[in-house]
Design an enzyme around this catalytic site. Structure first.
Site, PDB file in Angstrom:
ATOM      1  N   LYS A  95      -2.313  -6.114  10.102  1.00 50.52           N
ATOM      2  CA  LYS A  95      -3.395  -6.357   9.145  1.00 50.52           C
ATOM      3  C   LYS A  95      -2.758  -6.084   7.795  1.00 50.52           C
ATOM      4  CE  LYS A  95      -6.110  -6.783  12.680  1.00 50.52           C
ATOM      5  NZ  LYS A  95      -5.044  -6.539  13.675  1.00 50.52           N
TER       6      LYS A  95
ATOM      7  N   ASP B  75       0.882  -1.167   0.000  1.00 48.97           N
ATOM      8  CA  ASP B  75       0.000   0.000   0.000  1.00 48.97           C
ATOM      9  C   ASP B  75       0.918   1.214   0.000  1.00 48.97           C
ATOM     10  OD1 ASP B  75      -1.587   2.169   0.663  1.00 48.97           O
ATOM     11  OD2 ASP B  75      -2.786   1.060   2.125  1.00 48.97           O
TER      12      ASP B  75
ATOM     13  N   TYR C 294       2.228  -8.541  17.125  1.00 49.15           N
ATOM     14  CA  TYR C 294       1.346  -9.427  16.348  1.00 49.15           C
ATOM     15  C   TYR C 294      -0.045  -8.852  16.079  1.00 49.15           C
ATOM     16  CZ  TYR C 294       0.397 -11.253  21.084  1.00 49.15           C
ATOM     17  OH  TYR C 294       0.121 -11.375  22.406  1.00 49.15           O
TER      18      TYR C 294
HETATM   19  P1  13P Z   1      -5.250  -0.260   4.714  1.00 51.35           P
HETATM   20  O1  13P Z   1      -4.418  -1.218   5.561  1.00 51.35           O
HETATM   21  O2  13P Z   1      -5.890  -0.966   3.554  1.00 51.35           O
HETATM   22  O3  13P Z   1      -4.468   0.915   4.315  1.00 51.35           O
HETATM   23  O4  13P Z   1      -6.449   0.208   5.595  1.00 51.35           O
HETATM   24  C1  13P Z   1      -6.187   1.012   6.680  1.00 51.35           C
HETATM   25  C2  13P Z   1      -7.355   1.193   7.569  1.00 51.35           C
HETATM   26  O5  13P Z   1      -7.170   1.161   8.748  1.00 51.35           O
HETATM   27  C3  13P Z   1      -8.672   1.429   6.991  1.00 51.35           C
HETATM   28  O6  13P Z   1      -9.589   1.785   7.979  1.00 51.35           O
HETATM   29 MG    MG Z   2      -4.212   2.241   2.935  1.00 50.54          MG
HETATM   30 MG    MG Z   3      -4.999  -1.971   2.005  1.00 48.35          MG
END
Ligand code: 13P
Ligand code: MG
Ligand code: MG
Ligand code: 13P
Length: 363
Positions: free
Chosen positions: A230, A10, A227
């Site tokens: 995401k 990202d 840990y």
């Molecule tokens: P991403 O990890 O896809 O950038 O999403 C971040 C997020 O916290 C969306 O609420």
């Molecule tokens: Mg993002």
């Molecule tokens: Mg993302």
């Protein structure tokens, strides 16, 4: 031998974290075209899932190649420049390191790679998810490679009847263990049923040991101390022949399983399968998405992609995911919609506890 590498990051969202600006894909394509012209890549395809840029590459450099990883890193840097110029949201978000050090693992981007001898027909499926973590592949991989209610080939195809082995990573203790399915599925499920701690890294055919599937678990490693990664993971699956058929590989996603991620990486939500053009998580920054690009390989060339979830037979999964999303949203800041304290990506717990210091008294 050909190597299929999927490296993703990202490097800036458009708008917010919902999708990707076309200029980023265009910039990545320019770089890939050049690398292909120089002979470093056999072939490539650039795509996205939500706000994650996906570099799908075939080459003869093997897994963990410094040249391939450097190429991906340079592309992410170049795209970060574009993202900064456009002031895209979270420009360079996954570029966690200042300098490239030989291997992109642990530097922010996610990596899944497999090297194999191309078969007479080599269908490969590249799954990409947004707003979730790599443990999200545990249930689908179990269903594809160990569950006869999903994969009838395990029962009636002679070349799949010996089962598959699963390499499971403990992202907290930083160690791994291999299980043989079907003999050890009860032991294995104790672990992989806890996807925030144990993630399936790869699956192999038995007894040949041929690689069948590989997932990305990199950011989880990087953040192993906490840990909470995401990491918007990817997964490569080989299909047909001694592996599950394309339809058996896709079937698990007809059930929008509950995964961790969604808003601020701190919630449970249903994993919604969708076409690539519809991977724009907007409602409460979600619900989490999974897309799938399918290819036939020929001499390493990527014939495709076919947008595998662009099929009305997955409409019911959308519908069920939206029902589950609606139900969960009504819990607002309460568990199990919100993640348990120790698994939230965002938390104010330390500050709140500090503020409350001295106000707690024994019961
Ligand atoms: P991403 O990890 O896809 O950038 O999403 C971040 C997020 O916290 C969306 O609420
Ligand atoms: Mg993002
Ligand atoms: Mg993302
Ligand atoms: P930022 O605005 O800091 O990205 O946080 C909100 C969000 O979308 C979670 O990533």
């Amino acid at each position: 031998m050909i190597t299929l590498s999927v490296i993703k990051a990202d490097i800036g969202g458009y708008v917010g974290h919902s999708s990707m600006h076309p200029d980023l894909i265009a910039r990545a394509q320019e770089y890939m075209e050049k690398a292909k012209g120089q002979g470093l890549l056999v072939d490539f395809h650039v795509t996205r899932c939500g706000d994650d840029l996906q570099l799908i590459m075939t080459h003869e450099q093997g897994e963990g190649s410094e040249r391939i990883h450097k190429l991906a890193w340079d592309i992410f840097l170049a795209c970060t420049d574009v993202a900064k110029k456009l002031k895209l949201h979270g420009a360079g978000q996954d570029m966690l390191s200042d300098a490239f050090s030989g291997n992109i693992k642990g530097m922010g981007p996610g990596v899944a790679e497999m090297q194999f001898e191309e078969r007479g027909s080599e269908p490969v499926l590249v799954f990409m998810a947004d707003k979730t973590s790599s443990g999200a592949w545990n249930m689908p991989l179990y269903k594809m490679f160990a569950d006869p209610f999903n994969t009838i080939g395990l029962v009636i195809a002679e070349n799949m009847h010996s089962g598959f082995s699963f390499e499971v990573h403990d992202v907290k203790e930083h160690r791994k263990v291999v299980f043989n399915a079907p003999e050890e599925i009860y032991d294995m499920l104790v672990l992989i049923g806890a996807p925030s701690r144990y993630a399936v890294k790869c699956v192999r055919h038995r007894p040949s040991g041929e690689i069948a599937a590989v997932s990305s678990t990199d950011k989880l490693y990087k953040m192993a101390g906490r840990y909470v990664g995401k990491d918007d993971p990817v997964l490569i699956v080989r299909s047909q022949g001694e592996f599950p058929a394309v339809g058996e590989v896709l079937e698990p996603f007809a059930m929008p399983q509950m995964v961790q991620g969604w808003m601020r990486g701190s919630h449970h939500g249903p994993l919604m399968p969708c076409s690539i053009s519809e991977s724009n998580p907007t409602r409460f920054d979600g619900p989490p998405r999974v897309v799938c690009a399918g290819f036939q390989l020929v001499g390493g060339k990527l014939i495709g992609p076919r947008d595998m979830f662009d099929d009305p037979s997955f409409d019911e999964a959308w519908h069920q995911a939206n029902l589950a999303a609606e139900y969960l949203r009504r819990h607002g800041p309460f568990e199990p919609h919100r993640l348990p304290l120790e698994e939230m990506e965002y938390t104010t717990m330390p500050q709140v506890m500090k503020k409350l210091e001295g106000r707690f008294s024994p019961l």
